[in-house]
Design an enzyme around this catalytic site. Structure first.
Site, short mmCIF file in Angstrom:
data_model
loop_
_atom_site.label_atom_id
_atom_site.label_comp_id
_atom_site.label_asym_id
_atom_site.label_seq_id
_atom_site.Cartn_x
_atom_site.Cartn_y
_atom_site.Cartn_z
N HIS A 25 0.84 -1.20 0.00
CA HIS A 25 0.00 0.00 0.00
C HIS A 25 0.87 1.25 0.00
O HIS A 25 0.69 2.16 -0.83
CB HIS A 25 -0.91 -0.02 1.23
CG HIS A 25 -1.74 1.22 1.39
ND1 HIS A 25 -3.05 1.29 1.00
CD2 HIS A 25 -1.43 2.45 1.90
CE1 HIS A 25 -3.52 2.50 1.27
NE2 HIS A 25 -2.56 3.22 1.82
N GLU A 26 1.82 1.29 0.93
CA GLU A 26 2.69 2.46 1.03
C GLU A 26 3.62 2.54 -0.17
O GLU A 26 4.01 3.64 -0.60
CB GLU A 26 3.49 2.41 2.33
CG GLU A 26 2.65 2.44 3.59
CD GLU A 26 1.77 3.68 3.68
OE1 GLU A 26 2.15 4.74 3.14
OE2 GLU A 26 0.68 3.58 4.29
N HIS A 29 1.98 4.55 -2.87
CA HIS A 29 2.18 5.99 -2.66
C HIS A 29 3.59 6.40 -3.08
O HIS A 29 3.80 7.40 -3.78
CB HIS A 29 1.99 6.35 -1.18
CG HIS A 29 0.60 6.22 -0.68
ND1 HIS A 29 -0.49 6.79 -1.30
CD2 HIS A 29 0.10 5.58 0.43
CE1 HIS A 29 -1.58 6.52 -0.60
NE2 HIS A 29 -1.25 5.80 0.45
#
Length: 377
Positions: A25-26, A29
């Protein structure tokens, strides 16, 4: 209550399942931010004090933190969870300011934030695609092979040989879709359209309620229509067909989540069914005992949950930031700082309240409240 070995297994399962998903998920980003030229100061897996870490050649500090609950990427120019701009940002030289998150156009900031939840959905799609490539795509027709006597289907007049066309206006093409739709709606009246002998017939049915134990030994209330399918069919497809089926499976999972949340909000399903980190850890630990295939499938479901939850329009979550950016795009200016602070505080209070509630449910599912009641009594 869980024994010590089970607690250790739950902790291990939680780290095995949640850790990689938070990292990915990170990473979503991070990579989109890097693509747009934003400098990432810190990439952390876990929260709290740093346990170990290193700094790469771009100046990003990669760290593993003490508490394995979440993670974050801190971009230059961003002060943290509230998304506020560092006051020193205004004094930066233009070349350095261009490498900060706040120095990017609105649409780029929007995509950087969206990349995290989107990555979670892409992970789930990739996992489902892997299963379909190996086992085939489930394509059992929504054709009724048998009807259980005195069941909801029998009372509604459904007969063997009927084909379910729609339920509550939602098109049904596979028996798997029928089973999922009915299972999460115990004792809920529904309108069905069935095809019989070339004619379309409208019927109504109210699924019965069955208390069952899922694969992990947890009780669940499930809807039961009382019909059986024909022989299961698994189709072999090419890459495009496999990816399309994986996307459809992910969308179906999200729709089921929305349906269940809607039932909880409207009171048709008990709020005690909402689980939090303890319940996820418990399920993770139990899933680990079933082997690699079960773990991977469970990770797909949790990845969808992470993506969905992070898209909710709640300040502090990615969805809250996306909402702010949408408002900024519509009105051509950001929210006033006071409104931004109010939204952040209310969002924080909402999240903390929700975490307390689901933790209360989690402890109840472990039998803590029954144990305390027995001691007091």
């Amino acid at each position: 209550m869980m024994a010590v070995p089970n607690i250790l297994l739950a902790i291990f399962g939680f780290i095995v399942v949640i850790g990689p998903l938070v990292f990915l998920h990170e990473l979503g980003h991070y990579f989109v931010g890097r693509w747009f030229g934003v400098h990432a100061e810190t990439f952390s897996i876990g929260m709290g004090r740093e346990v170990t870490g290193w700094t790469d050649k771009r100046g990003t500090r990669w760290r593993v933190s003490l508490l394995p609950l979440g993670g974050y990427v801190k971009f230059a120019g961003d002060m943290g969870p509230a998304g506020r701009t560092d006051p020193a940002w205004q004094a930066l030289p233009e070349a350095e300011k261009a490498r900060t998150f706040q120095g990017k156009p609105l649409w780029q900031r929007f995509l950087i934030v969206l990349a995290g939840p989107l990555t979670n959905f892409l992970v789930a799609i990739a996992i489902f695609a892997g299963f379909f490539a190996f086992y085939g795509v489930p394509q059992t027709p929504a054709l009724i092979s048998g009807v259980v006597e005195k069941s909801a289907a029998a009372k509604a007049g459904i007969l063997p040989g009927d084909r379910i066309v729609t339920i509550d206006g939602r098109a049904i093409s596979r028996f798997e879709e029928l089973a999922i739709y009915v299972s999460v709606r115990p004792a809920t009246p529904m309108a069905l359209e069935i095809e019989r002998g070339g004619r379309t017939i409208a019927v109504s049915a109210t699924p019965g309620v069955r208390e069952v134990m899922d694969d992990l030994g947890n009780p669940q209330r499930m809807g039961l229509l009382g019909v059986t399918p024909g022989l299961p069919i698994y189709e072999r497809r090419g890459p495009i067909g496999i990816v399309g089926a994986a996307v459809r499976e992910t969308v179906q999972t999200v729709r089921t989540m929305v349906d269940v949340i809607g039932q909880i909000v409207t009171g048709r399903r008990p709020a005690q069914e909402l689980g939090g980190p303890i319940q996820i850890a418990r399920y993770s630990g139990e899933t680990v005992s079933f082997g690699l295939i079960a773990i991977i499938h469970f990770m797909a479901l949790i990845s969808i949950n992470l993506g969905f939850i992070n898209l909710l329009p709640i300040p502090m979550l990615d969805g809250g930031h996306l909402l702010f950016y949408t408002i900024e795009g519509v009105f051509r200016r950001p929210l006033p700082e006071r409104a931004h602070d109010w939204a952040f505080r209310s969002g924080l209070a909402m999240l903390l309240g929700f975490m307390v509630f689901v933790t209360f449910n989690d402890l109840g599912s472990l039998g803590l409240w029954r144990t305390l009641a027995g001691l007091i009594g």
